[in-house]
Design an enzyme around this catalytic site. Structure first.
Site, PDB file in Angstrom:
ATOM      1  N   GLU B  60       0.806  -1.227   0.000  1.00 48.27           N
ATOM      2  CA  GLU B  60       0.000   0.000   0.000  1.00 48.27           C
ATOM      3  C   GLU B  60       0.837   1.274   0.000  1.00 48.27           C
ATOM      4  OE1 GLU B  60      -0.769  -2.641   1.889  1.00 48.27           O
ATOM      5  OE2 GLU B  60      -2.802  -3.199   1.268  1.00 48.27           O
ATOM      6  N   HIS B 129      -9.154  -4.919  10.776  1.00 48.00           N
ATOM      7  CA  HIS B 129      -9.828  -4.769   9.487  1.00 48.00           C
ATOM      8  C   HIS B 129     -11.157  -4.030   9.598  1.00 48.00           C
ATOM      9  CE1 HIS B 129      -6.840  -7.631   8.272  1.00 48.00           C
ATOM     10  NE2 HIS B 129      -7.346  -7.804   7.066  1.00 48.00           N
TER      11      HIS B 129
END
Lengths: 358, 330
Positions: B60, B129
């Site tokens: 990322e 998450h």
């Protein structure tokens, strides 16, 4: 400044350098003198309390930025870290705007909003000037992505220091550059010190830092930065690879900074010896190396070389006066340059509240 | 009118913008050949190919930074974070580079980038998450942040986000991807397309007794709470959907509160410095004399996201909690 040292001519004969006119060679010298004098005057004003924050000096490394930038064509771009004055002046930013930025003045290149670590000149393909160590390497990779996407034959020279090679973002960017075959030349300016920690104490490596590129299947090379002609000759190979094959390269250029990590680095004479600094200044100073070559080749007389240096000094002193006399930004400018859509009075900039003071 | 899913609506927005502007490129993990981890980009790689729909490695910081760099050069990247929760490993690129480069360059640079993906709890994937960072992203001047609750809004706002010349953090919701709403065909629209400007709130339900100020999936929870209040207590709640957190349509909030004189801010953020805290502060400042009761808040319960499904379910705001709070001030 050091006295004339034995000129090295090996790389001066490389085709990319042999093609230079005497005037172009003198221009390389002038640019290096301008960077050094600019920073010496900046240091004087920093010590005089005229500016805040950090001042990361590039003195001793001038041949790297000047050599690399001198190879840039229309579609070649450059991005670097916080030691960014040299690259800014090399691409053609003016001393006045650069000095005024250090003083935090309205006339600065970033209108006083960026400071020493954040110079930008996108009109000259210069994308900063980035404060967080290694954060610019993914950006440089992205510029290369953009060039490839647009079908332009160019590359991005993405600079970082030797202390940056241990940041994860560098490795993520290298992987992407290799995977997507991006025209980026990642240049490690290795001045030996990751702030105050020597290379041996900060990095694990086999033969050198650039060799890490081998793990990504990226071409790499180590070179000496004191001779601007060597920088040009060997960076050219990497830029050609980017232009012609759309492939990345990692270069490690050995260089040296005379001053500390920043001027605020009070310990810089403790983690290295006075003799080490003096030896570099005497034998390896990039400006002295080039000056020696120009005089030996009768391209410049010693007097003419000194005159160029004095002109650079005068220009830097004048920039100091300009900066000092320039106004500070107005508090009303706080909300400018935050949102493009607001600045440009677009429909998007006019819907909803963008700022939350009361 | 036809009904399409939230993910279908987003896909239409991408397809239309890919058609309109050759600089638009979609990037992210599994967005191309795999057809998207949540099938939001399904079929786009087949149609548009490798250049416009780009699979990235799980990296990322690297690929978001690459997108930011490309955007400085005029590319318009739409970057997928498979979960918005992964913003933590791309933080420097999102905040310092996309968010600050315009300011630090004195306005010389802008980043027309969209960072998008699901930002929600409630799916049994644990605390790492389940982040809802809209309050965090909206706290940075230079950033824009959007949280659509319906397929209609998702399509219209995505088109606005892609055309915007500033970085837009676009937060979707995995629990909504499969939900269907009415979304008109372009041919049914006067402008020939669905486009919703950022910074314009929407009244999802008109009411007279209390205002629910909300965004994202919590808007749907508010609608359910409003139904219960109406049917069981005869209380008429108005549901204001912010849609965009920054820029923020404050006027619509104030108008609603001036009408109902009561307000509850409901979101799935954690309570500390959540979006509702900002809104509550603004309401008391601008509508103090109009208020008949303190401004209340309903947030996610203040502990990290619980994995165990029955507990996680009650950790997020649900209709009964909102109803109880409303009854306490009505």
């Amino acid at each position: 400044m050091a006295k004339t040292v034995a000129p090295k001519t090996k790389h001066a004969d490389a085709p990319i350098n042999a093609a230079l006119t005497p005037e172009q060679k003198i221009e390389l010298y002038r640019k290096m003198c301008r960077i050094r004098r600019f920073e010496q005057i900046a240091l004087k004003h920093y010590n005089g309390g005229k500016m805040g924050g950090f001042l990361h000096l590039y003195i001793g490394q001038e041949s790297v930025a000047v050599g690399c930038v001198s190879l840039m064509g229309e579609n070649d771009h450059v991005i670097t870290a916080y030691r960014d004055h040299g690259h800014g002046l090399a691409v053609g930013m003016g001393m006045n705007e650069c000095m005024a930025e250090l003083f935090g003045k309205k006339t600065g290149c970033s209108k006083g909003k960026g400071g020493s670590m954040h110079y930008f000149a996108p009109d000259k393909n210069y994308w900063g000037g980035h404060g967080i160590v290694a954060g610019q390497i993914p950006l440089g990779t992205g510029i290369a992505f953009g060039l490839k996407y647009k079908g332009l034959k160019g590359c991005c020279l993405a600079f970082m220091g030797d202390g940056a090679v241990n940041q994860g973002s560098v490795h993520e960017a290298l992987n992407l550059a290799a995977l997507f075959e991006l025209p980026v030349v990642v240049i490690i300016e290795n001045n030996g010190y990751s702030m105050g920690t020597s290379q041996k104490r900060s990095s694990a490596y086999a033969s050198c830092l650039a060799e890490r590129a081998a793990g990504y299947g990226i071409a790499w090379e180590q070179l000496n930065g004191e001779d601007v002609f060597e920088v040009r000759a060997r960076v050219k190979v990497a830029m050609d690879r980017a232009h012609n094959e759309s492939k990345p390269t990692v270069l490690e250029i050995a260089t040296y900074r005379y001053y500390g990590h920043s001027v605020a680095d009070a310990n810089h004479k403790k983690y290295r010896t006075k003799e080490e600094i003096e030896r570099y200044e005497l034998e390896h100073d990039p400006i002295s190396v080039l000056r020696g070559y120009l005089i030996k080749e009768k391209i410049l007389t010693a007097a003419a070389a000194t005159r160029i240096d004095q002109e650079a000094l005068k220009e830097a002193e004048d920039a100091g006066v300009f900066a000092e006399q320039s106004p500070f930004p107005d508090p009303g400018e706080l909300f400018d340059d935050v949102y493009w859509e607001v600045d440009n009075n677009t429909a998007s900039g006019g819907t909803g509240r963008h700022f939350f003071n009361d | 009118m036809r009904r399409i899913s939230y993910r279908h609506a987003l896909r239409e927005a991408f397809d239309e913008e890919l058609t309109r502007d050759p600089m638009v490129v979609l990037m992210g993990e599994e967005v191309a050949q795999y057809n998207g981890a949540y099938k939001v980009t399904e079929g786009l790689w087949n149609k548009w190919g490798d250049k416009r729909i780009v699979d990235t490695p799980i990296s990322e910081a690297g690929f978001i930074g690459m997108g930011v760099g490309a955007s400085m050069l005029g590319i318009r990247p739409v970057m997928e974070l498979m979960f918005w929760s992964f913003y933590t490993v791309a933080w420097d690129q999102i905040i310092n580079n996309a968010g600050m480069v315009r300011y630090m360059s004195g306005g010389l640079i802008n980043c027309p980038i969209v960072v998008r993906g699901p930002a929600n709890g409630g799916t049994g994937v644990g605390a790492t998450h389940s982040h809802t960072p809209e309050n965090i992203m909206a706290s940075f001047p230079g950033m824009k942040c959007v949280c659509p609750a319906t397929a209609y809004d998702a399509k219209g706002l995505m088109k606005a986000a892609i055309r915007d010349n500033d970085p837009v953090m676009f937060m979707e919701n995995t629990l909504l991807y499969g939900e269907e709403w009415e979304v008109p065909e372009n041919s049914e629209l006067p402008d020939g397309e669905l486009f919703i400007p950022l910074g314009v709130a929407d009244i999802k339900l008109e009411g007279t007794d209390i205002s629910f100020i909300s965004h994202g999936r919590a808007v749907l929870t508010c609608l359910e709470a409003a139904r219960i209040l109406k049917e069981e207590h005869g209380i008429s709640a108005e549901v204001v959907d912010l849609r965009s957190i920054r820029p923020l349509d404050e006027e619509t909030i104030y108008e609603s509160v001036r009408k109902t004189h009561r307000a509850i801010c409901i979101d799935e953020n954690k309570p500390f410095c959540g979006v509702g805290a900002q809104i509550a502060s603004s309401i008391q400042l601008h509508c103090f004399d109009e208020l008949d009761a303190p401004v209340l808040r309903v947030s996610s319960i203040d502990s990290p996201a619980f994995y165990s499904p029955p507990i996680e379910k009650i950790q997020l705001p649900y209709a009964d909690v909102i109803v109880a709070k409303a009854l306490s001030i009505c």
